[in-house]
Design a protein around this motif. Structure first.
Motif, PDB file in Angstrom:
ATOM      1  N   GLY A 312       0.809  -1.223   0.000  1.00 46.26           N
ATOM      2  CA  GLY A 312       0.000   0.000   0.000  1.00 46.26           C
ATOM      3  C   GLY A 312       0.843   1.276   0.000  1.00 46.26           C
ATOM      4  O   GLY A 312       0.500   2.244  -0.668  1.00 46.26           O
ATOM      5  N   GLY A 313       1.929   1.260   0.742  1.00 43.12           N
ATOM      6  CA  GLY A 313       2.730   2.475   0.913  1.00 43.12           C
ATOM      7  C   GLY A 313       3.749   2.679  -0.183  1.00 43.12           C
ATOM      8  O   GLY A 313       4.073   3.814  -0.539  1.00 43.12           O
ATOM      9  N   LEU A 314       4.279   1.561  -0.719  1.00 42.49           N
ATOM     10  CA  LEU A 314       5.374   1.692  -1.688  1.00 42.49           C
ATOM     11  C   LEU A 314       5.031   1.178  -3.081  1.00 42.49           C
ATOM     12  O   LEU A 314       5.800   1.361  -4.020  1.00 42.49           O
ATOM     13  CB  LEU A 314       6.617   0.938  -1.169  1.00 42.49           C
ATOM     14  N   GLY A 315       3.897   0.495  -3.172  1.00 46.37           N
ATOM     15  CA  GLY A 315       3.509  -0.010  -4.488  1.00 46.37           C
ATOM     16  C   GLY A 315       4.182  -1.313  -4.892  1.00 46.37           C
ATOM     17  O   GLY A 315       4.246  -1.650  -6.072  1.00 46.37           O
ATOM     18  N   VAL A 316       4.680  -2.060  -3.896  1.00 50.98           N
ATOM     19  CA  VAL A 316       5.235  -3.391  -4.194  1.00 50.98           C
ATOM     20  C   VAL A 316       4.056  -4.309  -4.576  1.00 50.98           C
ATOM     21  O   VAL A 316       2.969  -4.192  -4.013  1.00 50.98           O
ATOM     22  CB  VAL A 316       5.986  -3.951  -2.956  1.00 50.98           C
ATOM     23  N   GLU A 317       4.271  -5.189  -5.549  1.00 49.21           N
ATOM     24  CA  GLU A 317       3.197  -6.099  -5.978  1.00 49.21           C
ATOM     25  C   GLU A 317       3.055  -7.261  -4.987  1.00 49.21           C
ATOM     26  O   GLU A 317       4.057  -7.896  -4.639  1.00 49.21           O
ATOM     27  CB  GLU A 317       3.520  -6.702  -7.362  1.00 49.21           C
ATOM     28  N   TRP A 318       1.802  -7.538  -4.584  1.00 53.64           N
ATOM     29  CA  TRP A 318       1.539  -8.721  -3.745  1.00 53.64           C
ATOM     30  C   TRP A 318       2.115  -9.969  -4.406  1.00 53.64           C
ATOM     31  O   TRP A 318       2.728 -10.820  -3.760  1.00 53.64           O
ATOM     32  CB  TRP A 318       0.025  -8.936  -3.553  1.00 53.64           C
ATOM     33  N   ALA A 319       1.912 -10.038  -5.702  1.00 53.14           N
ATOM     34  CA  ALA A 319       2.329 -11.231  -6.441  1.00 53.14           C
ATOM     35  C   ALA A 319       3.840 -11.446  -6.319  1.00 53.14           C
ATOM     36  O   ALA A 319       4.309 -12.590  -6.246  1.00 53.14           O
ATOM     37  CB  ALA A 319       1.940 -11.089  -7.909  1.00 53.14           C
ATOM     38  N   THR A 320       4.592 -10.341  -6.268  1.00 53.67           N
ATOM     39  CA  THR A 320       6.048 -10.472  -6.148  1.00 53.67           C
ATOM     40  C   THR A 320       6.408 -11.057  -4.786  1.00 53.67           C
ATOM     41  O   THR A 320       7.248 -11.962  -4.679  1.00 53.67           O
ATOM     42  CB  THR A 320       6.730  -9.092  -6.305  1.00 53.67           C
ATOM     43  N   ILE A 321       5.760 -10.529  -3.727  1.00 51.62           N
ATOM     44  CA  ILE A 321       6.037 -11.037  -2.377  1.00 51.62           C
ATOM     45  C   ILE A 321       5.687 -12.523  -2.302  1.00 51.62           C
ATOM     46  O   ILE A 321       6.451 -13.330  -1.770  1.00 51.62           O
ATOM     47  CB  ILE A 321       5.263 -10.222  -1.307  1.00 51.62           C
ATOM     48  N   GLU A 322       4.538 -12.886  -2.888  1.00 47.27           N
ATOM     49  CA  GLU A 322       4.103 -14.287  -2.851  1.00 47.27           C
ATOM     50  C   GLU A 322       5.065 -15.189  -3.625  1.00 47.27           C
ATOM     51  O   GLU A 322       5.374 -16.298  -3.204  1.00 47.27           O
ATOM     52  CB  GLU A 322       2.691 -14.419  -3.418  1.00 47.27           C
ATOM     53  N   ARG A 323       5.567 -14.681  -4.714  1.00 42.89           N
ATOM     54  CA  ARG A 323       6.408 -15.493  -5.596  1.00 42.89           C
ATOM     55  C   ARG A 323       7.818 -15.680  -5.021  1.00 42.89           C
ATOM     56  O   ARG A 323       8.342 -16.785  -4.970  1.00 42.89           O
ATOM     57  CB  ARG A 323       6.485 -14.828  -6.977  1.00 42.89           C
ATOM     58  N   VAL A 324       8.474 -14.579  -4.549  1.00 43.04           N
ATOM     59  CA  VAL A 324       9.887 -14.689  -4.153  1.00 43.04           C
ATOM     60  C   VAL A 324      10.152 -14.292  -2.698  1.00 43.04           C
ATOM     61  O   VAL A 324      11.281 -14.398  -2.219  1.00 43.04           O
ATOM     62  CB  VAL A 324      10.790 -13.824  -5.074  1.00 43.04           C
ATOM     63  N   GLY A 325       9.088 -13.839  -1.990  1.00 41.84           N
ATOM     64  CA  GLY A 325       9.262 -13.462  -0.586  1.00 41.84           C
ATOM     65  C   GLY A 325       9.677 -12.006  -0.450  1.00 41.84           C
ATOM     66  O   GLY A 325      10.198 -11.400  -1.391  1.00 41.84           O
ATOM     67  N   ALA A 326       9.443 -11.460   0.747  1.00 37.07           N
ATOM     68  CA  ALA A 326       9.700 -10.027   0.963  1.00 37.07           C
ATOM     69  C   ALA A 326      11.189  -9.708   0.971  1.00 37.07           C
ATOM     70  O   ALA A 326      11.599  -8.602   0.636  1.00 37.07           O
ATOM     71  CB  ALA A 326       9.064  -9.569   2.274  1.00 37.07           C
ATOM     72  N   VAL A 327      12.006 -10.692   1.374  1.00 38.95           N
ATOM     73  CA  VAL A 327      13.457 -10.460   1.364  1.00 38.95           C
ATOM     74  C   VAL A 327      14.000 -11.027   0.056  1.00 38.95           C
ATOM     75  O   VAL A 327      14.306 -12.218  -0.057  1.00 38.95           O
ATOM     76  CB  VAL A 327      14.139 -11.102   2.590  1.00 38.95           C
ATOM     77  N   SER A 328      14.036 -10.181  -0.947  1.00 44.47           N
ATOM     78  CA  SER A 328      14.417 -10.630  -2.287  1.00 44.47           C
ATOM     79  C   SER A 328      14.865  -9.427  -3.104  1.00 44.47           C
ATOM     80  O   SER A 328      14.536  -8.290  -2.777  1.00 44.47           O
ATOM     81  CB  SER A 328      13.208 -11.283  -2.976  1.00 44.47           C
ATOM     82  N   GLU A 329      15.592  -9.739  -4.158  1.00 42.23           N
ATOM     83  CA  GLU A 329      16.018  -8.676  -5.073  1.00 42.23           C
ATOM     84  C   GLU A 329      14.815  -7.944  -5.650  1.00 42.23           C
ATOM     85  O   GLU A 329      14.778  -6.715  -5.707  1.00 42.23           O
ATOM     86  CB  GLU A 329      16.857  -9.277  -6.223  1.00 42.23           C
ATOM     87  N   GLU A 330      13.797  -8.727  -6.069  1.00 45.93           N
ATOM     88  CA  GLU A 330      12.642  -8.130  -6.725  1.00 45.93           C
ATOM     89  C   GLU A 330      11.945  -7.122  -5.820  1.00 45.93           C
ATOM     90  O   GLU A 330      11.581  -6.035  -6.258  1.00 45.93           O
ATOM     91  CB  GLU A 330      11.654  -9.226  -7.143  1.00 45.93           C
ATOM     92  N   VAL A 331      11.731  -7.514  -4.541  1.00 50.94           N
ATOM     93  CA  VAL A 331      11.019  -6.608  -3.631  1.00 50.94           C
ATOM     94  C   VAL A 331      11.876  -5.377  -3.330  1.00 50.94           C
ATOM     95  O   VAL A 331      11.375  -4.252  -3.288  1.00 50.94           O
ATOM     96  CB  VAL A 331      10.567  -7.344  -2.345  1.00 50.94           C
ATOM     97  N   ALA A 332      13.186  -5.582  -3.162  1.00 49.70           N
ATOM     98  CA  ALA A 332      14.059  -4.421  -2.924  1.00 49.70           C
ATOM     99  C   ALA A 332      13.947  -3.434  -4.076  1.00 49.70           C
ATOM    100  O   ALA A 332      13.818  -2.218  -3.871  1.00 49.70           O
ATOM    101  CB  ALA A 332      15.507  -4.869  -2.750  1.00 49.70           C
ATOM    102  N   ARG A 333      13.950  -3.956  -5.305  1.00 48.57           N
ATOM    103  CA  ARG A 333      13.831  -3.081  -6.484  1.00 48.57           C
ATOM    104  C   ARG A 333      12.491  -2.351  -6.511  1.00 48.57           C
ATOM    105  O   ARG A 333      12.435  -1.152  -6.780  1.00 48.57           O
ATOM    106  CB  ARG A 333      13.976  -3.904  -7.779  1.00 48.57           C
ATOM    107  N   GLU A 334      11.406  -3.111  -6.222  1.00 49.94           N
ATOM    108  CA  GLU A 334      10.084  -2.466  -6.256  1.00 49.94           C
ATOM    109  C   GLU A 334       9.954  -1.426  -5.150  1.00 49.94           C
ATOM    110  O   GLU A 334       9.307  -0.390  -5.327  1.00 49.94           O
ATOM    111  CB  GLU A 334       8.983  -3.529  -6.166  1.00 49.94           C
ATOM    112  N   MET A 335      10.575  -1.695  -3.989  1.00 47.39           N
ATOM    113  CA  MET A 335      10.539  -0.712  -2.890  1.00 47.39           C
ATOM    114  C   MET A 335      11.246   0.577  -3.330  1.00 47.39           C
ATOM    115  O   MET A 335      10.750   1.686  -3.115  1.00 47.39           O
ATOM    116  CB  MET A 335      11.226  -1.268  -1.642  1.00 47.39           C
ATOM    117  N   ALA A 336      12.441   0.412  -3.903  1.00 46.03           N
ATOM    118  CA  ALA A 336      13.235   1.593  -4.285  1.00 46.03           C
ATOM    119  C   ALA A 336      12.527   2.391  -5.378  1.00 46.03           C
ATOM    120  O   ALA A 336      12.435   3.618  -5.308  1.00 46.03           O
ATOM    121  CB  ALA A 336      14.620   1.155  -4.754  1.00 46.03           C
ATOM    122  N   GLU A 337      11.979   1.675  -6.366  1.00 42.12           N
ATOM    123  CA  GLU A 337      11.333   2.374  -7.481  1.00 42.12           C
ATOM    124  C   GLU A 337      10.013   3.007  -7.050  1.00 42.12           C
ATOM    125  O   GLU A 337       9.712   4.152  -7.415  1.00 42.12           O
ATOM    126  CB  GLU A 337      11.135   1.407  -8.665  1.00 42.12           C
TER     127      GLU A 337
END
Ligand code: ATP
Ligand code: MG
Length: 417
Positions: A312-337
């Motif tokens: 909600g706050g950063l726009g990270v995709e739920w699907a990304t968290i479900e797929r690779v977990g919150a501690v992941s390259e993908e989530v870090a990238r989505e958080m930063a962007e």
């Protein structure tokens, strides 16, 4: 010359306070080529103070005593020194007036107890204290010069500058040891040692000191000499050589911090930064806002610990968290962007990791942290595995995050290389 130091204060014998004034005194002595030959800590106890003073007087050239100059009944340094040296104590009315004037300058009336601070040891010179109410005293007994200074570190520092430095300069001649400090980010101590190997011979092994803490190495280069200009030239040449040997991991000198250097770089470019932090919980933001004037380049942060807030706050995709977990390259990238666009900043740091002690899985151990830096020229990612407990993992993560930003701003290679 032989020098001794006596710290007075019962709190310094307990478990909550570390005696550090001796380090400040040692530093001054080192500048003048004098080593501390003895340091002692005693409680607020007149007998103990007198015993130590008696033991040192006549055997050392200098005795610095810190603390116990306050106005309360447990401040007994004046009495202890007078007793040990067989001198009397007399109240100096002009000193009472000075203390009273200091209180008046804050719109306060001097409490009666403060009159005690004007009790001067026979034969002593009073050292005025513009930073506090306790005046210092200086006297010579049996070839030993005693310098009594307040325990409050800031007040002690002032008196060391005003009185001890000139006293030392007069006795030790013009030779002064000057030190300059170089700071290195995110390299191991052994790596730094290896890189500077040629410098040991070139600059002199005894002139270099390496101090390490997690994520940061400090190098001290000491130069001795009488001519200030020549000293400065040698210091500058030595630091340039060390920078050349170590490479881009050197981020500054003296009081510089990674956050202050990042701030200067942003200011020079007219750019702004924000952070999107999970496992560091705002630590990077705290460090950035600790820099004076940071409002010119620091915009704000979103600390998104919870999954829902990452979405909600950063726009990270739920699907990304479900797929690779919150501690992941993908989530870090989505958080930063996400942080970069939502905060409206030029640069945003995304940090997600496992600070421990819980939360680890076989694939994701404690200390694993993913960083992403989103900037005007794209997003970079870095994975790191830090040793240590929660405090150390978070500290090292904040350090590497700032170093990665610095590297991006300078367009130099990978941090830690
Ligand atoms: P003063 O002579 O300035 O009145 P004091 O001993 O009477 O000193 P305190 O109130 O006991 O003053 O100490 C003031 C503060 O300075 C305390 O926080 C104390 O822990 C700190 N302090 C005193 N001596 C030292 C020391 N040697 N190293 C580090 N901190 C010290
Ligand atoms: Mg004290």
């Amino acid at each position: 010359m032989k020098a001794a130091f006596l710290a007075v204060g019962s709190e310094l014998l307990g478990a909550d306070r570390v005696e550090t004034n001796s380090l400040r005194v040692s530093e001054r002595l080192r500048r003048h080529g004098v080593a501390l030959g003895r340091k002692v800590v005693v409680g607020d106890d007149e007998d103990e103070i007198a015993r130590e003073v008696r033991d040192i007087v006549g055997r050392f050239d200098l005795l610095v005593i810190s603390g116990g100059l306050g106005p309360t009944a447990d401040d007994l340094t004046r009495e202890g020194v007078a007793r040990a040296t067989g001198r009397s104590l007399a109240r100096a009315e002009n000193v009472v007036d000075e203390i009273r004037a200091r209180f008046a300058s804050f719109g306060r009336t001097m409490p009666e107890v403060n009159r005690r601070q004007a009790d001067v040891i026979e034969g002593a010179t009073v050292i005025s204290n513009p930073r506090g109410s306790a005046p210092g005293q200086m006297l010579t007994v049996d070839q030993t010069t005693l310098v009594l200074v307040p325990g409050v570190p800031r007040e002690l520092e002032g008196m060391l500058d005003d009185v001890l430095e000139p006293w030392l300069a007069e006795r030790t001649g013009a030779d002064v040891l000057e030190t300059r400090v170089l700071k290195v980010a995110c390299l191991a101590e052994s790596d730094v040692e290896e890189r500077i190997a040629p410098a040991w011979a070139e600059l002199g092994r005894e002139n270099l000191t390496i101090l390490a803490k997690p994520g940061e190495i400090t190098l001290q280069y000491h130069v001795r000499g009488a001519d200030a200009e020549a000293r400065d030239r040698r210091l500058a040449a030595g630091l340039a050589r060390l920078r050349e040997l170590i490479g881009p991991a050197t981020f500054g000198e003296g009081e510089a911090t990674l956050e202050s250097v990042v701030g200067e770089l942003l200011l020079a470019r007219g750019q702004t930064i924000g952070t999107a932090e999970s496992c560091t919980g705002g630590l990077v933001a705290t460090r950035l806002t600790g820099v004076a004037g940071s409002s010119a380049w620091y915009m704000g942060s979103i600390v998104a610990y919870d999954y829902g807030l990452k979405v909600g706050g950063l726009g990270v995709e739920w699907a990304t968290i479900e797929r690779v977990g919150a501690v992941s390259e993908e989530v870090a990238r989505e958080m930063a962007e996400g942080g970069r666009s939502r905060l409206g900043v030029d640069w945003c740091v995304g940090i997600t990791g496992i600070a421990g002690p819980g939360g680890a899985t076989p694939e994701k151990p404690v200390g694993l942290v993913h960083f992403a830096i989103a900037g005007p020229n794209g997003t970079s990612h870095r994975r790191a595995q830090f040793p240590g407990d929660r405090v150390r993992v978070r500290q090292q993560a904040s350090q590497l995050a700032l170093e990665l930003v610095r590297r991006r701003l300078l367009r130099v290679g990978e941090a830690g290389t």
